[in-house]
Design an enzyme around this catalytic site. Structure first.
Site, short mmCIF file in Angstrom:
data_model
loop_
_atom_site.label_atom_id
_atom_site.label_comp_id
_atom_site.label_asym_id
_atom_site.label_seq_id
_atom_site.Cartn_x
_atom_site.Cartn_y
_atom_site.Cartn_z
N TYR A 123 0.81 -1.21 0.00
CA TYR A 123 0.00 0.00 0.00
C TYR A 123 0.85 1.27 0.00
O TYR A 123 0.32 2.37 0.10
CB TYR A 123 -0.94 0.00 1.21
CG TYR A 123 -2.13 -0.92 1.07
CD1 TYR A 123 -2.06 -2.07 0.29
CD2 TYR A 123 -3.32 -0.66 1.71
CE1 TYR A 123 -3.12 -2.93 0.16
CE2 TYR A 123 -4.42 -1.52 1.59
CZ TYR A 123 -4.31 -2.64 0.81
OH TYR A 123 -5.38 -3.49 0.70
N LYS A 170 4.04 -14.13 5.11
CA LYS A 170 4.24 -15.08 4.00
C LYS A 170 5.74 -15.27 3.78
O LYS A 170 6.26 -15.24 2.67
CB LYS A 170 3.55 -14.55 2.73
CG LYS A 170 3.44 -15.58 1.60
CD LYS A 170 2.51 -16.74 1.91
CE LYS A 170 2.38 -17.67 0.71
NZ LYS A 170 1.60 -18.88 1.03
N ASP A 203 -2.12 -17.59 4.52
CA ASP A 203 -3.19 -18.43 3.98
C ASP A 203 -3.67 -19.44 5.02
O ASP A 203 -4.87 -19.69 5.17
CB ASP A 203 -2.76 -19.12 2.68
CG ASP A 203 -1.33 -19.63 2.71
OD1 ASP A 203 -0.51 -19.07 3.44
OD2 ASP A 203 -1.03 -20.58 1.97
N ASP A 227 -5.64 -5.92 5.79
CA ASP A 227 -6.86 -5.54 5.08
C ASP A 227 -7.73 -6.76 4.82
O ASP A 227 -8.95 -6.75 5.03
CB ASP A 227 -6.47 -4.86 3.76
CG ASP A 227 -7.56 -3.92 3.25
OD1 ASP A 227 -8.60 -3.79 3.92
OD2 ASP A 227 -7.36 -3.31 2.18
#
Length: 331
Positions: A123, A170, A203, A227
């Site tokens: 972002y 991640k 995930d 988000d």
């Protein structure tokens, strides 16, 4: 008397903002509201969706309540929400995820908090075209930003008697950027031996939250993941209409609902004001108006539990004004 900047926003923003003003006035907290606006509605007048006077007002008053602001998809100006966070260095995006009895969800006893890094990651807005057929977005992760958001999560856990902080990442794929975030989180965790720490790949975190949401307490993560995870949380507790949020820096705090501006129902007295009201509850606690905050939250909880005066998204037919008046009556 407290002075608070009010940014009504657009779409349903003015309606739900007025609802929050009425409830806070009714609970007896003396606030002087300084209204300024941002978004598509001020573009013609100022040539920008975020005039300087908006930021100046927030800097002066240190606290703001902001209604939803439309962000064009694929073209047009960049997100006003993101711009406010970056320009005011509001590096903490705090989003509580909590079930209330009577909410339209099968889940019970969900009560965790998302700490989302608010200033960098994907972002950061660093992107460019590569020829005619490709584009690149650059993800920025720094040790400084990672450290301060993780410390904020641990300090919150310590203050609120929370037992577990989970870092979401991640790092199995993005070994340098997310690897730096995870490495920093582990370093900070050593400073808080009384609080349990673990980490989850993003995930897997999504799956875990759907299966075992009551096992998590405080989650801390880079910008994009926050988000996504916070909207997943909204689905667990009954929708975005029940999900509050706050953007917090070292000196300034801006409180806003997670949901968008819903232009299709703007001006129709159909909007659910509860998410922004719960954001107002966070604001009252920030202002150390704890009793008033508890009274407002309890009134909302009572109405949800009874299920008689609810807006359409919550399974009822009540208007914005009706549910607002019902909350005020409970005070």
């Amino acid at each position: 008397m407290e002075t608070v900047t009010l940014i009504p926003g657009d779409g349903i923003g003015p309606e739900v903002s007025r609802a929050v003003q009425k409830v806070i006035d009714a609970v007896g907290v003396d606030i002087e509201w300084k209204e300024v606006n941002a978004g598509a509605g001020v573009m013609d007048k100022y040539g920008t969706p975020l005039p300087d006077k908006v930021l100046d007002s927030v800097r002066k008053n240190k606290v703001a309540l902001k209604g939803p602001i439309t962000t064009p998809v694929g073209s047009g100006f960049r997100s006003v929400n993101v711009a406010i966070r970056k320009k005011l260095d509001l590096y903490i995006n705090l989003r509580p995820v909590k079930t209330y009895k009577g909410a339209p969800t099968k889940f019970k006893d969900v009560n965790y908090v998302v700490f989302r890094e608010n200033t960098e990651g994907l972002y950061a807005g660093i992107e460019h075209e590569v020829g005619e057929d490709a584009a690149e977005s650059i993800k920025i992760i720094t040790r400084k930003a990672s450290k301060r958001i993780v410390k904020a999560a641990f300090e919150y856990a310590k203050r609120e008697n929370r037992k577990l902080v989970t870092a979401v990442h991640k790092a199995n794929i993005m070994k340098l950027s997310d690897g730096l975030f995870l490495e920093t989180a582990k370093e900070v965790a050593k400073e808080y031996p009384e609080i349990e720490f673990n980490d989850r790949i993003v995930d897997n975190m999504c799956m875990q939250l759907v299966q075992y949401p009551d096992e998590y307490d405080v989650l801390v993560m880079p910008n994009l993941y926050g988000d996504v995870i916070s909207d997943l949380g909204a689905g667990l507790i009954g929708g975005l209409g029940l999900t509050p949020g706050a953007n917090i820096g070292d000196e300034i705090a801006v409180f806003e609902a997670v949901h968008g501006s819903a232009p299709d129902i703007a001006g129709k007295d159909k909007a659910n004001p509860i998410a922004l009201l719960l954001s107002g509850v966070l604001m009252l606690r920030h202002l150390e108006e704890f009793e008033a905050a508890d009274r407002v939250e309890n009134a909302i909880a009572e109405i949800l539990a009874e299920g008689k005066v609810l807006t359409k998204d919550l399974g009822g037919e009540a208007a914005t004004t009706e549910i607002t008046e019902e909350i005020i009556n409970r005070l």
